[in-house]
Design a protein around this motif. Structure first.
Motif, PDB file in Angstrom:
ATOM      1  N   ILE A  85      11.368  70.735  56.421  1.00 35.86           N
ATOM      2  CA  ILE A  85      12.419  71.470  55.733  1.00 35.86           C
ATOM      3  C   ILE A  85      12.682  72.777  56.468  1.00 35.86           C
ATOM      4  N   THR A  86      13.878  73.307  56.266  1.00 35.91           N
ATOM      5  CA  THR A  86      14.248  74.591  56.840  1.00 35.91           C
ATOM      6  C   THR A  86      13.550  75.698  56.071  1.00 35.91           C
ATOM      7  N   LEU A  87      12.933  76.607  56.807  1.00 32.21           N
ATOM      8  CA  LEU A  87      12.209  77.698  56.147  1.00 32.21           C
ATOM      9  C   LEU A  87      13.010  79.004  56.118  1.00 32.21           C
ATOM     10  N   ILE A  88      13.883  79.188  57.101  1.00 26.00           N
ATOM     11  CA  ILE A  88      14.731  80.391  57.157  1.00 26.00           C
ATOM     12  C   ILE A  88      16.195  79.941  57.214  1.00 26.00           C
ATOM     13  N   PRO A  89      16.917  80.018  56.112  1.00 27.68           N
ATOM     14  CA  PRO A  89      18.323  79.575  56.102  1.00 27.68           C
ATOM     15  C   PRO A  89      19.141  80.316  57.151  1.00 27.68           C
ATOM     16  N   ASN A  90      19.949  79.603  57.862  1.00 30.97           N
ATOM     17  CA  ASN A  90      20.796  80.164  58.927  1.00 30.97           C
ATOM     18  C   ASN A  90      19.985  80.748  60.085  1.00 30.97           C
ATOM     19  N   ASN A  91      18.671  80.577  60.006  1.00 33.51           N
ATOM     20  CA  ASN A  91      17.793  80.997  61.102  1.00 33.51           C
ATOM     21  C   ASN A  91      17.979  82.457  61.504  1.00 33.51           C
ATOM     22  N   GLU A 147      21.889  93.356  48.778  1.00 36.90           N
ATOM     23  CA  GLU A 147      21.902  92.299  47.761  1.00 36.90           C
ATOM     24  C   GLU A 147      21.623  90.933  48.394  1.00 36.90           C
ATOM     25  N   GLU A 148      22.293  90.654  49.496  1.00 38.10           N
ATOM     26  CA  GLU A 148      22.065  89.374  50.177  1.00 38.10           C
ATOM     27  C   GLU A 148      20.667  89.312  50.790  1.00 38.10           C
ATOM     28  N   GLY A 149      20.175  90.460  51.202  1.00 41.78           N
ATOM     29  CA  GLY A 149      18.810  90.512  51.739  1.00 41.78           C
ATOM     30  C   GLY A 149      17.792  90.197  50.653  1.00 41.78           C
ATOM     31  N   SER A 171      10.846  82.745  49.978  1.00 46.76           N
ATOM     32  CA  SER A 171       9.542  82.555  49.316  1.00 46.76           C
ATOM     33  C   SER A 171       9.527  81.219  48.565  1.00 46.76           C
ATOM     34  N   ARG A 172      10.685  80.848  48.001  1.00 40.28           N
ATOM     35  CA  ARG A 172      10.748  79.549  47.306  1.00 40.28           C
ATOM     36  C   ARG A 172      10.628  78.382  48.290  1.00 40.28           C
ATOM     37  N   LEU A 173      11.124  78.585  49.498  1.00 38.55           N
ATOM     38  CA  LEU A 173      11.029  77.520  50.503  1.00 38.55           C
ATOM     39  C   LEU A 173       9.583  77.294  50.933  1.00 38.55           C
ATOM     40  N   ILE A 174       8.777  78.323  50.860  1.00 38.55           N
ATOM     41  CA  ILE A 174       7.344  78.145  51.150  1.00 38.55           C
ATOM     42  C   ILE A 174       6.694  77.312  50.043  1.00 38.55           C
ATOM     43  N   VAL A 175       7.085  77.566  48.817  1.00 37.21           N
ATOM     44  CA  VAL A 175       6.595  76.727  47.716  1.00 37.21           C
ATOM     45  C   VAL A 175       7.011  75.272  47.962  1.00 37.21           C
ATOM     46  N   LYS A 176       8.260  75.093  48.368  1.00 42.46           N
ATOM     47  CA  LYS A 176       8.775  73.746  48.624  1.00 42.46           C
ATOM     48  C   LYS A 176       8.015  73.052  49.744  1.00 42.46           C
ATOM     49  N   ALA A 177       7.699  73.816  50.787  1.00 38.73           N
ATOM     50  CA  ALA A 177       6.972  73.229  51.912  1.00 38.73           C
ATOM     51  C   ALA A 177       5.545  72.855  51.519  1.00 38.73           C
ATOM     52  N   THR A 178       5.001  73.607  50.573  1.00 45.58           N
ATOM     53  CA  THR A 178       3.615  73.379  50.161  1.00 45.58           C
ATOM     54  C   THR A 178       3.521  72.300  49.097  1.00 45.58           C
ATOM     55  N   GLN A 179       4.520  72.231  48.256  1.00 42.15           N
ATOM     56  CA  GLN A 179       4.584  71.209  47.206  1.00 42.15           C
ATOM     57  C   GLN A 179       5.946  70.516  47.317  1.00 42.15           C
ATOM     58  N   PRO A 180       6.012  69.451  48.122  1.00 42.66           N
ATOM     59  CA  PRO A 180       7.315  68.825  48.397  1.00 42.66           C
ATOM     60  C   PRO A 180       7.896  68.032  47.223  1.00 42.66           C
ATOM     61  N   THR A 231       8.156  84.023  69.295  1.00 41.05           N
ATOM     62  CA  THR A 231       8.802  82.733  69.041  1.00 41.05           C
ATOM     63  C   THR A 231      10.286  82.868  69.362  1.00 41.05           C
ATOM     64  N   ALA A 232      10.921  81.732  69.587  1.00 44.47           N
ATOM     65  CA  ALA A 232      12.332  81.766  69.983  1.00 44.47           C
ATOM     66  C   ALA A 232      13.241  82.165  68.817  1.00 44.47           C
ATOM     67  N   THR A 233      12.847  81.790  67.617  1.00 39.61           N
ATOM     68  CA  THR A 233      13.738  81.987  66.475  1.00 39.61           C
ATOM     69  C   THR A 233      12.940  82.410  65.230  1.00 39.61           C
ATOM     70  N   PRO A 234      13.639  82.953  64.223  1.00 38.76           N
ATOM     71  CA  PRO A 234      12.991  83.242  62.938  1.00 38.76           C
ATOM     72  C   PRO A 234      12.378  81.988  62.312  1.00 38.76           C
ATOM     73  N   GLU A 235      13.057  80.888  62.422  1.00 42.35           N
ATOM     74  CA  GLU A 235      12.527  79.637  61.864  1.00 42.35           C
ATOM     75  C   GLU A 235      11.166  79.298  62.480  1.00 42.35           C
ATOM     76  N   GLU A 236      11.090  79.403  63.787  1.00 43.32           N
ATOM     77  CA  GLU A 236       9.802  79.122  64.446  1.00 43.32           C
ATOM     78  C   GLU A 236       8.759  80.182  64.101  1.00 43.32           C
ATOM     79  N   GLY A 237       9.219  81.400  63.890  1.00 44.93           N
ATOM     80  CA  GLY A 237       8.297  82.460  63.490  1.00 44.93           C
ATOM     81  C   GLY A 237       7.721  82.183  62.108  1.00 44.93           C
ATOM     82  N   ARG A 238       8.581  81.674  61.246  1.00 45.43           N
ATOM     83  CA  ARG A 238       8.119  81.343  59.898  1.00 45.43           C
ATOM     84  C   ARG A 238       7.121  80.176  59.942  1.00 45.43           C
ATOM     85  N   GLN A 239       7.408  79.200  60.760  1.00 41.84           N
ATOM     86  CA  GLN A 239       6.468  78.074  60.909  1.00 41.84           C
ATOM     87  C   GLN A 239       5.128  78.570  61.444  1.00 41.84           C
ATOM     88  N   LEU A 240       5.202  79.527  62.362  1.00 39.50           N
ATOM     89  CA  LEU A 240       3.962  80.080  62.906  1.00 39.50           C
ATOM     90  C   LEU A 240       3.159  80.808  61.818  1.00 39.50           C
TER      91      LEU A 240
END
Lengths: 78, 78, 78, 78, 78, 78
Positions: free
Chosen positions: D4-10, D18-20, D28-37, E14-23
């Motif tokens: 799964i993508t961990l950082i949207p739009n990379n 606000e967007e930040g 943080s929710r994506l980490i939950v998703k990666a840990t509990q698919p 890492t090349a990207t934020p996504e890869e940094g998050r995976q790391l």
């Protein structure tokens, strides 16, 4: 506020990383002392956390946080 | 929001590390006060955490976090 | 994502440390609101943590973390 | 690793605070998703922490930590 | 010390934020591996924390902390 | 204070990220040693936390915190 000294020598500067680490341990214990001034009670509580795995880990987190500040204050002793 | 003062003197600047540490303790207690405005209740809860090893360690973590900010605000009193 | 506003006025800049501290409290509560949108349920949970020493300490840790960011964003109001 | 993508739009760059803040919640929710698919299991666990004061406070700590990084990445939107 | 590799490729870049998050996820899991070398035991413990709301939140806090360091190491991929 | 060495080689500088990570693990364990000097007792407690999911996660948080400081001290090995 608290009559006890919270920062020994009133400085975050130390000669070495080792002394900085000792200071990190020291100032965190002084916060315990300021919060629980009764020495006998503190000794009992110390027995509790020194024999509890979860609390020992909490100690390591506190020291890590304090050390981060002290290390920055000393420009990482570089 | 909260009618009580959260940052005494409205500044993070202190003359010394010792005063910065006292400020760290102080502003964390003010957050407790803002969250639990009942003084008698706070006194009861204070007895709880001053006599519980795990909670004393939590206090040290909070103070470490606040102190990190105050130390940075004072350029580590260098 | 969450339809509620998470950062009031969409800025981390505040005029004073006091206002910055209020903002730290405020934005952490908005995360609670976004996670538990039911106002009545939140009120019940608020009673829980306002009367639990360990949870009050957790509140102080959250505010310390948020305040660190806001203080940095304001160059510590120097 | 996780498909799964961990950082949207990379990217950690956002147009506004606000967007930040939304991004902090999201990653943080994506980490939950990666840990509990398992989506159904996640929904059950979400009900647990949305109704538990201590866990809601833990959520605020996670978001505060993620937001600190995102705010720094955006130079605090100054 | 630990014979296993703790930092894959021995770099935080890492090349990207996504890869940094995976790391960030990866290096935190390697600490678990170094602390509990028994793969079968780790698998059992993983089932525990993937189905416990409080532990999933603890996972998000760890990842947030690791990611902060990796993001700084990559100058936030700007 | 503690007679044991808290920072091996009295430096935070390491040749590589891998060695920096090992140092993060090492110095956190030395804090456990300073707090609980009895080696046999430490071995028992180590069995406790190596087999408890929540405590393993606490270990990862400690290491993440220590590593942040060490990484900064080494300018992220860039």
């Amino acid at each position: 506020m608290d009559p006890i000294t919270l920062i020994p020598n009133n400085t975050l500067v130390t000669a070495t990383p080792e002394e900085g680490r000792q200071l990190a341990v020291h100032i965190s214990r002084l916060i315990v002392k300021a919060t629980q001034p009764d020495a006998q009670r503190r000794e009992q509580l110390r027995d509790v956390y020194a024999n509890d795995a979860a609390m020992l880990l909490a100690v390591t987190q506190t020291v890590a946080l304090e050390f981060a500040t002290i290390a920055a204050a000393n420009n990482y002793w570089k």
